[in-house]
Design a protein around this motif. Structure first.
Motif, PDB file in Angstrom:
ATOM      1  N   PHE A 127     -19.706 129.006 -62.991  1.00  0.00           N
ATOM      2  CA  PHE A 127     -18.494 129.139 -62.176  1.00  0.00           C
ATOM      3  C   PHE A 127     -18.781 128.894 -60.697  1.00  0.00           C
ATOM      4  O   PHE A 127     -17.954 128.314 -59.985  1.00  0.00           O
ATOM      5  N   ALA A 128     -19.953 129.317 -60.200  1.00  0.00           N
ATOM      6  CA  ALA A 128     -20.308 129.054 -58.802  1.00  0.00           C
ATOM      7  C   ALA A 128     -20.478 127.555 -58.563  1.00  0.00           C
ATOM      8  O   ALA A 128     -20.011 127.023 -57.548  1.00  0.00           O
ATOM      9  N   ALA A 129     -21.125 126.866 -59.490  1.00  0.00           N
ATOM     10  CA  ALA A 129     -21.294 125.419 -59.348  1.00  0.00           C
ATOM     11  C   ALA A 129     -19.941 124.710 -59.409  1.00  0.00           C
ATOM     12  O   ALA A 129     -19.703 123.743 -58.684  1.00  0.00           O
ATOM     13  N   GLY A 130     -19.051 125.191 -60.265  1.00  0.00           N
ATOM     14  CA  GLY A 130     -17.712 124.596 -60.363  1.00  0.00           C
ATOM     15  C   GLY A 130     -16.933 124.731 -59.075  1.00  0.00           C
ATOM     16  O   GLY A 130     -16.262 123.787 -58.639  1.00  0.00           O
ATOM     17  N   CYS A 131     -17.018 125.885 -58.421  1.00  0.00           N
ATOM     18  CA  CYS A 131     -16.314 126.085 -57.148  1.00  0.00           C
ATOM     19  C   CYS A 131     -16.885 125.183 -56.063  1.00  0.00           C
ATOM     20  O   CYS A 131     -16.140 124.621 -55.259  1.00  0.00           O
ATOM     21  N   GLY A 132     -18.199 125.049 -56.037  1.00  0.00           N
ATOM     22  CA  GLY A 132     -18.819 124.155 -55.058  1.00  0.00           C
ATOM     23  C   GLY A 132     -18.417 122.717 -55.270  1.00  0.00           C
ATOM     24  O   GLY A 132     -18.150 121.975 -54.319  1.00  0.00           O
ATOM     25  N   MET A 133     -18.351 122.301 -56.513  1.00  0.00           N
ATOM     26  CA  MET A 133     -17.973 120.916 -56.810  1.00  0.00           C
ATOM     27  C   MET A 133     -16.510 120.655 -56.479  1.00  0.00           C
ATOM     28  O   MET A 133     -16.148 119.536 -56.123  1.00  0.00           O
ATOM     29  N   GLN A 134     -15.665 121.678 -56.587  1.00  0.00           N
ATOM     30  CA  GLN A 134     -14.263 121.486 -56.203  1.00  0.00           C
ATOM     31  C   GLN A 134     -14.138 121.222 -54.708  1.00  0.00           C
ATOM     32  O   GLN A 134     -13.305 120.434 -54.278  1.00  0.00           O
ATOM     33  N   LEU A 135     -14.955 121.860 -53.895  1.00  0.00           N
ATOM     34  CA  LEU A 135     -14.930 121.603 -52.456  1.00  0.00           C
ATOM     35  C   LEU A 135     -15.446 120.206 -52.136  1.00  0.00           C
ATOM     36  O   LEU A 135     -14.857 119.474 -51.334  1.00  0.00           O
ATOM     37  N   ILE A 136     -16.534 119.812 -52.766  1.00  0.00           N
ATOM     38  CA  ILE A 136     -17.109 118.493 -52.522  1.00  0.00           C
ATOM     39  C   ILE A 136     -16.174 117.398 -53.048  1.00  0.00           C
ATOM     40  O   ILE A 136     -15.999 116.357 -52.416  1.00  0.00           O
TER      41      ILE A 136
END
Length: 83
Positions: free
Chosen positions: A51-60
């Protein structure tokens, strides 16, 4: 990919709703996949990382989408949809 070819607002919203809402089973499958990969003792840790990686990828993804919007003039949202 279909979203990039939509030139009418209602068509674009319909494509997003159908393919990213109704047919998206990402959240349903995440728990069992984390259990299969990490086991019972580390399932919570793996879910947190996913979930942390998913949130980061949404920003990028938003930054890349905004940067590449309009490269193809006839279909301005095509290239961001492919990235």
């Amino acid at each position: 990919i279909l979203f990039g070819f939509c030139t009418i607002l209602i068509a674009a919203m319909s494509v997003r709703f159908i393919f990213l809402g109704v047919l998206n089973a990402w959240l349903v499958l995440t728990g069992p996949c984390a259990l299969a990969v990490a086991g019972c003792e580390r399932q919570t840790e793996v879910l947190g990382l996913i979930f942390a990686a998913g949130c980061g990828m949404q920003l990028i993804g938003l930054a890349v989408g905004g940067w590449t919007y309009g490269i193809v003039e006839q279909f301005p949202a095509l290239f961001p949809s492919l990235v």
